[in-house]
Design an enzyme around this catalytic site. Structure first.
Site, PDB file in Angstrom:
ATOM      1  CB  ALA A 254      -0.889  -0.014   1.232  1.00  0.00           C
TER       2      ALA A 254
ATOM      3  CD  GLU B 128      -2.337  -7.700   2.880  1.00  0.00           C
ATOM      4  OE1 GLU B 128      -1.920  -6.562   2.556  1.00  0.00           O
ATOM      5  OE2 GLU B 128      -3.060  -7.904   3.870  1.00  0.00           O
TER       6      GLU B 128
ATOM      7  N   GLY C 204       0.613  -5.088   0.800  1.00  0.00           N
ATOM      8  CA  GLY C 204      -0.550  -5.211  -0.081  1.00  0.00           C
ATOM      9  C   GLY C 204      -0.219  -5.915  -1.390  1.00  0.00           C
TER      10      GLY C 204
HETATM   11  N1  COA Z   1       4.598   3.215  -0.638  1.00  0.00           N
HETATM   12  C1  COA Z   1       4.980   4.384  -1.189  1.00  0.00           C
HETATM   13  N2  COA Z   1       6.112   4.542  -1.861  1.00  0.00           N
HETATM   14  C2  COA Z   1       6.908   3.464  -1.994  1.00  0.00           C
HETATM   15  C3  COA Z   1       6.578   2.216  -1.445  1.00  0.00           C
HETATM   16  C4  COA Z   1       5.354   2.118  -0.760  1.00  0.00           C
HETATM   17  N3  COA Z   1       4.929   0.958  -0.228  1.00  0.00           N
HETATM   18  N4  COA Z   1       7.568   1.336  -1.727  1.00  0.00           N
HETATM   19  C5  COA Z   1       8.476   2.024  -2.433  1.00  0.00           C
HETATM   20  N5  COA Z   1       8.095   3.303  -2.593  1.00  0.00           N
HETATM   21  C6  COA Z   1       8.775   4.380  -3.303  1.00  0.00           C
HETATM   22  C7  COA Z   1       9.942   4.929  -2.503  1.00  0.00           C
HETATM   23  O1  COA Z   1       9.482   5.881  -1.556  1.00  0.00           O
HETATM   24  C8  COA Z   1      10.767   5.550  -3.605  1.00  0.00           C
HETATM   25  O2  COA Z   1      10.178   6.757  -3.993  1.00  0.00           O
HETATM   26  P1  COA Z   1      11.090   8.078  -4.223  1.00  0.00           P
HETATM   27  O3  COA Z   1      12.028   7.691  -5.328  1.00  0.00           O
HETATM   28  O4  COA Z   1      10.098   9.124  -4.620  1.00  0.00           O
HETATM   29  O5  COA Z   1      11.777   8.329  -2.926  1.00  0.00           O
HETATM   30  C9  COA Z   1      10.591   4.571  -4.749  1.00  0.00           C
HETATM   31  O6  COA Z   1       9.381   3.858  -4.473  1.00  0.00           O
HETATM   32  C10 COA Z   1      11.712   3.561  -4.877  1.00  0.00           C
HETATM   33  O7  COA Z   1      11.843   2.892  -3.623  1.00  0.00           O
HETATM   34  P2  COA Z   1      13.228   2.773  -2.841  1.00  0.00           P
HETATM   35  O8  COA Z   1      12.931   2.537  -1.415  1.00  0.00           O
HETATM   36  O9  COA Z   1      14.109   3.923  -3.183  1.00  0.00           O
HETATM   37  O10 COA Z   1      13.825   1.443  -3.535  1.00  0.00           O
HETATM   38  P3  COA Z   1      14.863   0.429  -2.884  1.00  0.00           P
HETATM   39  O11 COA Z   1      15.260  -0.503  -3.992  1.00  0.00           O
HETATM   40  O12 COA Z   1      15.911   1.119  -2.145  1.00  0.00           O
HETATM   41  O13 COA Z   1      14.010  -0.407  -1.804  1.00  0.00           O
HETATM   42  C11 COA Z   1      12.090  -1.644  -1.021  1.00  0.00           C
HETATM   43  C12 COA Z   1      12.977  -1.250  -2.230  1.00  0.00           C
HETATM   44  C13 COA Z   1      10.909  -2.418  -1.573  1.00  0.00           C
HETATM   45  C14 COA Z   1      12.892  -2.547  -0.049  1.00  0.00           C
HETATM   46  C15 COA Z   1      11.635  -0.368  -0.277  1.00  0.00           C
HETATM   47  O14 COA Z   1      11.081   0.530  -1.232  1.00  0.00           O
HETATM   48  C16 COA Z   1      10.568  -0.616   0.758  1.00  0.00           C
HETATM   49  O15 COA Z   1      10.889  -1.122   1.832  1.00  0.00           O
HETATM   50  N6  COA Z   1       9.312  -0.251   0.475  1.00  0.00           N
HETATM   51  C17 COA Z   1       8.219  -0.331   1.411  1.00  0.00           C
HETATM   52  C18 COA Z   1       7.759  -1.758   1.553  1.00  0.00           C
HETATM   53  C19 COA Z   1       6.644  -1.844   2.576  1.00  0.00           C
HETATM   54  O16 COA Z   1       6.819  -1.617   3.748  1.00  0.00           O
HETATM   55  N7  COA Z   1       5.467  -2.258   2.079  1.00  0.00           N
HETATM   56  C20 COA Z   1       4.319  -2.479   2.910  1.00  0.00           C
HETATM   57  C21 COA Z   1       3.464  -1.293   3.007  1.00  0.00           C
HETATM   58  S1  COA Z   1       2.047  -1.674   4.005  1.00  0.00           S
END
Ligand code: COA
Length: 260
Positions: free
Chosen positions: A66, A114, A111
């Site tokens: 999400a 899910e 999500g």
């Molecule tokens: N919601 C909103 N934005 C998200 C996102 C999410 N769930 N997951 C990734 N993004 C965005 C990041 O904020 C970033 O945006 P920006 O470039 O404007 O800063 C972009 O996507 C790229 O993500 P980034 O974190 O830079 O990539 P990464 O390769 O370093 O890391 C992940 C990848 C997946 C490990 C990391 O993005 C992450 O942990 N995301 C959240 C996962 C999460 O907790 N999901 C459950 C939500 S309930």
């Protein structure tokens, strides 16, 4: 509805749905969920679609969860509505009445995991990573994950994923039954289409009745399920496809199903 966050096309009776926010790793914001709801409602009502494939745009993610920028603004009441809204969309997918294949091409987190769980068949590429990292954000899965993951991979494994927030890789996901098969990134969509075409070549009444029986498993008891199964079996026995399928076997030829 004009879609801003998903791509949608139908080719050869297969619907292709692609979550298309690659710069945000295809995170599901409210607008994307609304588009998914509209798109899957259209698929449900379209007799020209037999099977759907859902995937994520870009090289990195299926769906990274999400949208955390929207989560951050929730309070108690809004949180309940937020979770119910996502549950409604994923229930629509699970109860679509036609098969949905998740082609998981990278991160499937929160999500995103899910969403994959709400699909009927999950295949992944070797880069895919799965997780329910909500505890890291001070919340729990809210789009059906506590229920579907627990039923699919058992309560101990689901508890480990949900309570630790740790990600698992594709080979572990395969080992615990979270996905059916792993392919290379190049092969994933080809294999998804092959599977969709194979299902699409069968009599669709039988496919849909079988899916109905499979999906009911989570909602009803074993005996109710067997009763439903025998009723759906009987319904199939009244179709032209049943006569065609059995006659074709006996006449040593390929069946020509008409979905009648
Ligand atoms: N919601 C909103 N934005 C998200 C996102 C999410 N769930 N997951 C990734 N993004 C965005 C990041 O904020 C970033 O945006 P920006 O470039 O404007 O800063 C972009 O996507 C790229 O993500 P980034 O974190 O830079 O990539 P990464 O390769 O370093 O890391 C992940 C990848 C997946 C490990 C990391 O993005 C992450 O942990 N995301 C959240 C996962 C999460 O907790 N999901 C459950 C939500 S309930």
């Amino acid at each position: 509805m004009e879609y801003q966050n998903i791509l949608f096309e139908i080719r050869n009776k297969i619907a292709f749905v692609t979550i298309n926010r690659p710069d945000k790793l295809n995170a599901l914001n409210g607008a994307t969920l609304n588009e998914l709801k509209d798109c899957f409602t259209a698929i449900k009502n379209n007799n020209e679609v037999n099977v759907t494939i859902i995937t994520g745009a870009g090289e990195k993610a299926f769906v990274a969860g999400a949208d955390i920028s929207e989560l951050n603004k929730l309070n108690t009441v809004a949180g309940k509505i937020f979770a119910e809204n996502g549950q409604e969309v994923f229930n629509l997918i699970e109860k679509l009445g036609k098969p949905v294949i998740a082609a998981i091409n990278g991160f499937a987190l929160g999500g995103g995991c899910e969403l994959a769980l709400a699909c009927h068949i999950r295949i992944a590429n070797e880069k895919a990573k799965f997780g329910q990292p909500e505890v890291n954000l001070g919340i729990i899965p809210g789009y059906g994950g506590t229920q579907r993951l627990t039923r699919l991979i058992n309560s101990g494994r689901a508890a480990e994923m949900i309570l630790s927030g740790e990600l698992i890789d594709a080979s572990d996901a395969l080992r615990i039954g979270l996905v059916n098969k792993i392919y290379s990134s190049e092969e994933l969509m080809t294999k998804a289409v092959e599977m969709a075409e194979k299902i699409s070549s069968k009599g669709q009444i039988a496919v849909q009745m079988a899916l109905r029986a499979i999906v009911s498993c989570d909602d009803i008891s074993e005996m109710e399920g067997q009763n439903l199964e025998s009723s759906l079996f009987a319904l199939c026995c009244g179709t032209e496809d049943f006569k065609e399928g059995t006659s074709a076997f006996l006449e040593k030829r390929k069946p020509n199903f008409k979905n009648l």
